[in-house]
Design a protein around this motif. Structure first.
Motif, PDB file in Angstrom:
ATOM      1  N   LYS A  99       0.833  -1.204   0.000  1.00  0.00           N
ATOM      2  CA  LYS A  99       0.000   0.000   0.000  1.00  0.00           C
ATOM      3  C   LYS A  99       0.864   1.249   0.000  1.00  0.00           C
ATOM      4  O   LYS A  99       0.578   2.211  -0.729  1.00  0.00           O
ATOM      5  CB  LYS A  99      -0.926  -0.008   1.217  1.00  0.00           C
ATOM      6  CG  LYS A  99      -1.893   1.153   1.239  1.00  0.00           C
ATOM      7  CD  LYS A  99      -2.861   1.032   2.413  1.00  0.00           C
ATOM      8  CE  LYS A  99      -3.851   2.173   2.411  1.00  0.00           C
ATOM      9  NZ  LYS A  99      -4.800   2.057   3.527  1.00  0.00           N
ATOM     10  N   SER A 100       1.941   1.249   0.771  1.00  0.00           N
ATOM     11  CA  SER A 100       2.831   2.418   0.823  1.00  0.00           C
ATOM     12  C   SER A 100       3.536   2.642  -0.511  1.00  0.00           C
ATOM     13  O   SER A 100       3.720   3.789  -0.935  1.00  0.00           O
ATOM     14  CB  SER A 100       3.862   2.267   1.940  1.00  0.00           C
ATOM     15  OG  SER A 100       3.214   2.311   3.193  1.00  0.00           O
ATOM     16  N   GLN A 103       0.877   4.104  -2.750  1.00  0.00           N
ATOM     17  CA  GLN A 103       0.600   5.486  -2.352  1.00  0.00           C
ATOM     18  C   GLN A 103       1.710   6.420  -2.803  1.00  0.00           C
ATOM     19  O   GLN A 103       1.431   7.542  -3.237  1.00  0.00           O
ATOM     20  CB  GLN A 103       0.408   5.583  -0.840  1.00  0.00           C
ATOM     21  CG  GLN A 103      -0.960   5.132  -0.407  1.00  0.00           C
ATOM     22  CD  GLN A 103      -1.149   5.206   1.097  1.00  0.00           C
ATOM     23  OE1 GLN A 103      -0.230   4.920   1.864  1.00  0.00           O
ATOM     24  NE2 GLN A 103      -2.351   5.562   1.508  1.00  0.00           N
ATOM     25  N   ILE A 135      -8.243  -0.612  -2.292  1.00  0.00           N
ATOM     26  CA  ILE A 135      -7.726   0.764  -2.350  1.00  0.00           C
ATOM     27  C   ILE A 135      -8.474   1.612  -3.373  1.00  0.00           C
ATOM     28  O   ILE A 135      -8.109   2.755  -3.619  1.00  0.00           O
ATOM     29  CB  ILE A 135      -6.203   0.796  -2.630  1.00  0.00           C
ATOM     30  CG1 ILE A 135      -5.879   0.231  -4.008  1.00  0.00           C
ATOM     31  CG2 ILE A 135      -5.435   0.065  -1.538  1.00  0.00           C
ATOM     32  CD1 ILE A 135      -4.471   0.523  -4.485  1.00  0.00           C
TER      33      ILE A 135
END
Length: 161
Positions: A99-100, A103, A135
């Motif tokens: 996810k990071s 992002q 997401i």
């Protein structure tokens, strides 16, 4: 644990190649990996290379990567980011690493005025599909990817006059 996302350096080539091999193994495509450290260094860090790589580190240990390049949408009239590969070590999944990485790409895309970030996923990879949907990403079911490679690419190119 401290998570850091950073741009890859030439000194990361062996790490990048290792991640590529682990991803290929997961995708049951190990037989297709022909990349070498020398080839990756030339293609990723060579002059005017469109390829960029982010490295995810947990407590200064590389645990994942995202390899991407820019494309262009004629309909949007804007460039976009195409995520070629995203991989996180199995033992660190579920800790926000993937996810990071995504992002970080989204932040970059917005900051640069890109119209989109897109990628492909194998249709059997349910954990990845579920993650992408979580997401807010959606599939483009009406599109089929075509590819021209290897001998077919050479044969087709050879027929051009």
């Amino acid at each position: 644990m401290k998570l850091q996302i950073r741009k890859a350096l030439k000194s990361d080539i062996s790490t990048i190649l290792n991640f590529i091999k682990l991803l290929a193994d997961y995708e049951k495509l190990s037989h297709e990996v022909v990349a070498t450290p020398q080839l990756l260094e030339e293609q990723i860090f060579g002059d005017k290379s469109p390829v960029q790589v982010l490295i995810a580190e947990l407590d200064s240990k590389p645990v994942g990567f995202a390899l991407y390049f820019y494309n262009f949408s004629t309909f949007l009239g804007r460039k976009g980011i195409y995520l070629e590969d995203l991989f996180v070590l199995p033992e660190t999944r579920g800790q926000g690493v993937g996810k990071s990485l995504l992002q970080a790409l989204a932040v970059q895309a917005v900051a640069e005025g890109c119209g989109r970030v897109e990628w492909s996923v194998l249709d059997w990879n349910k954990p990845a599909i579920d993650f992408y949907k979580s997401i807010g990403a959606g599939p483009m079911d009406e599109w089929t990817v075509y590819r021209l490679t290897g001998e077919n690419l050479k044969a087709f190119a050879g027929g051009a006059k």
